[in-house]
Design an enzyme around this catalytic site. Structure first.
Site, PDB file in Angstrom:
ATOM      1  N   THR A 203       0.863  -1.187   0.000  1.00 47.25           N
ATOM      2  CA  THR A 203       0.000   0.000   0.000  1.00 47.25           C
ATOM      3  C   THR A 203       0.897   1.234   0.000  1.00 47.25           C
ATOM      4  OG1 THR A 203      -0.258  -0.256   2.396  1.00 47.25           O
ATOM      5  CG2 THR A 203      -2.048  -1.073   1.006  1.00 47.25           C
ATOM      6  N   LYS A 229       4.297  -6.960   3.885  1.00 44.23           N
ATOM      7  CA  LYS A 229       4.002  -5.583   3.569  1.00 44.23           C
ATOM      8  C   LYS A 229       3.780  -4.835   4.874  1.00 44.23           C
ATOM      9  CE  LYS A 229       0.706  -3.375   3.196  1.00 44.23           C
ATOM     10  NZ  LYS A 229       0.202  -2.249   4.029  1.00 44.23           N
ATOM     11  N   THR A 240       2.679  -8.181  12.320  1.00 45.01           N
ATOM     12  CA  THR A 240       2.611  -6.848  11.742  1.00 45.01           C
ATOM     13  C   THR A 240       1.955  -6.863  10.384  1.00 45.01           C
ATOM     14  OG1 THR A 240       3.850  -4.915  11.103  1.00 45.01           O
ATOM     15  CG2 THR A 240       4.869  -6.988  10.650  1.00 45.01           C
ATOM     16  N   GLU A 326       6.856   4.922   7.058  1.00 46.83           N
ATOM     17  CA  GLU A 326       6.414   6.073   6.270  1.00 46.83           C
ATOM     18  C   GLU A 326       7.257   7.318   6.581  1.00 46.83           C
ATOM     19  OE1 GLU A 326       1.776   4.705   5.656  1.00 46.83           O
ATOM     20  OE2 GLU A 326       2.281   6.041   7.312  1.00 46.83           O
ATOM     21  N   ASN A 449       0.002  10.444   5.449  1.00 44.49           N
ATOM     22  CA  ASN A 449      -1.227  10.103   6.141  1.00 44.49           C
ATOM     23  C   ASN A 449      -2.305  11.170   6.040  1.00 44.49           C
ATOM     24  OD1 ASN A 449      -0.899   7.404   7.656  1.00 44.49           O
ATOM     25  ND2 ASN A 449       1.073   8.416   7.884  1.00 44.49           N
ATOM     26  N   SER A 454      -6.900  10.058  -0.502  1.00 42.38           N
ATOM     27  CA  SER A 454      -7.115  10.788  -1.767  1.00 42.38           C
ATOM     28  C   SER A 454      -6.438  10.069  -2.924  1.00 42.38           C
ATOM     29  CB  SER A 454      -6.574  12.199  -1.641  1.00 42.38           C
ATOM     30  OG  SER A 454      -5.195  12.190  -1.348  1.00 42.38           O
TER      31      SER A 454
END
Length: 454
Positions: A203, A229, A240, A326, A449, A454
């Site tokens: 993702t 992932k 996880t 991230e 985040n 979007s």
């Protein structure tokens, strides 16, 4: 009066022209600002820890993989993975302890809690783009539709089909898009397609994650290969995000489950990116029994070697998840020693690893060891100020309740510029210890985040 009216009109036109110019300038400035913000983001879209290429994983006899673009969320994106597992395989798993678990997690747990017939095949189907979590009765309906269609396509019992979904929470899963590509997936199944499967489950990940190991069993080699992932919403309470590990070992389901469960706390439960536990975390391990090696029996040398190899694969995958955190630019190992109890060691380690103040200081390469002190103190675990020792790498920055007299801000600041860091805390109270892994917290995390849906 006529003269005044003409003057007013003239000034009004000038004002209109000036306002038009101001508007145009604002647009240009805004565009420049956007470009200035996007430019560095483009440079850092891929984690600095991303490997040059996906690892060369061994083919596991008895497992075939395929991936396809179902359009679950984005058109044209490869977002579905199918793994077909041969008859006679043992399946084990661990899952999130979240009280808002996704429908697929609840379904997998129920299936593994039963006594599935190991003489029948099995399958794992994973979609990205939609978590199918907090979707009410529709969630289970989607799981049933997918499991039923996979079972029909591969001629399996639905009780041996395990599904996972990852992505946005709270939106109905368009499962028909997934079932529509099952024919394509079946036609593409190949033991060599594990790397494509790893990419399909991503993702916000910036690179696909894989790890492997090979050991000498009694009578032949035993291979292990795994994919994972995970990038955000990483603070596991079992495993996880999504992890799938495959081996050709011959092993009883009960022992496979035991060996898997033993390894979780020091691997996937020892990582954190942002202190948030997912609704969809799943770790599934399949053993096909196709290796020429003898069956693994608990306590034997071969079983112990397999357990160590499995732990190594799980640790490797867990660290890759943190390295792909991230917006991460730093990989951080937190070592807590000298605690009174293992629980205290774990609590303090996670308090440091999850602290926004610690993580932002690391991002700014600031040797602010006072934030470590604060994180230890707020944890609630037992600690004594005058017994604490804090290290950054090999540098002792504080001890005996005070800053180290030989502490060098210059030396420590230079250390903080490294991409991989170690923070050590010795409590001086006992023998318990814990090592966990985390990353820094950068503005890129907010960007990802804030725009996630979007």
């Amino acid at each position: 009066m006529p003269g005044k009216k003409k003057t007013i009109k003239r000034y009004a036109k000038r004002v209109d022209k000036l306002e038009s110019k101001v508007t145009k300038l604002k647009k240009k400035l805004k565009a420049s600002a956007v470009e200035a913000e996007i430019a560095p983001a483009k440079v850092s879209l891929i984690s600095p820890f991303a490997p040059a290429s996906f690892p060369d994983l061994p083919e596991i006899e008895g497992v075939r993989f395929a991936s396809a673009a179902a359009g679950v969320k984005y058109a044209g994106r490869t977002d579905v993975m199918l793994a077909e597992i041969c008859p006679g395989s043992a399946i084990a798993g661990v899952f999130t302890k979240s009280s808002t678990r996704a429908a697929c997690v609840l379904d997998n747990q129920a299936k593994l809690a039963g006594t599935p017939a190991s003489d029948q095949g099995a399958a794992i189907l994973v979609n990205s783009g939609n978590a199918n979590a907090f979707t009410g009765a529709n969630g289970q309906a989607s799981v049933d539709a997918i499991s039923g269609k996979v079972a029909e396509t591969l001629d399996l019992p639905a009780s041996r089909v395990f599904t996972s979904s990852t992505g946005v929470i709270g939106e109905p899963l368009p499962h028909d898009r997934i079932t529509n590509v099952l024919g394509e997936l079946k036609a593409k199944l190949s033991p060599a397609s594990i790397s494509d499967a790893a990419r399909a489950i991503m993702t916000t990940d910036t690179f696909p994650k894989g790890a492997c190991a090979t050991i000498a069993g009694e009578g032949g080699e035993i291979k292990i290969a795994g994919i994972a992932k995970g990038s955000g919403m990483i603070a596991p309470n079992m495993a996880t995000m999504l992890v799938y590990i495959f081996t050709d070992a011959t092993i009883a389901p009960a022992l496979l489950q035991k060996l898997l469960s033993w390894q979780v706390d020091d691997t996937f439960n020892a990582i954190t990116v942002d202190s948030d536990t997912s609704t969809s975390d799943a770790l599934i391990l399949a053993a096909t029994g196709k290796s020429p090696a003898a069956e693994l029996i608990e306590g034997t040398d071969a079983s112990i070697a397999f357990e160590k190899a499995l732990r190594a694969v799980m640790t490797d995958l867990a660290k890759q998840v943190v390295m792909d955190g991230e917006g991460a630019t730093k990989f951080v190992e937190v070592q807590v020693t000298g605690a009174q109890t293992p629980a205290d060691a774990h609590t303090i380690a996670m308090s440091i690893a999850n602290s926004p103040l610690v993580k932002t200081a690391i991002a700014g390469e600031d040797a602010n060891w006072g934030r470590i002190v604060a994180a230890v103190g707020k944890s609630g675990a037992y600690a004594e100020r005058d017994l604490l020792t804090i290290r950054f790498g090999d540098i002792v920055v504080a001890e005996k309740g005070w800053r180290n007299p030989e502490y060098s801000e210059e030396e420590t600041s230079a250390y903080m510029k490294q991409s991989e860091l170690v923070i050590g805390v010795d409590l001086g109270l006992g023998e318990a210890s814990k090592t966990v892994w985390t990353c820094d917290l950068t503005h890129r995390y907010i960007d990802i985040n804030a725009d996630y849906r979007s």
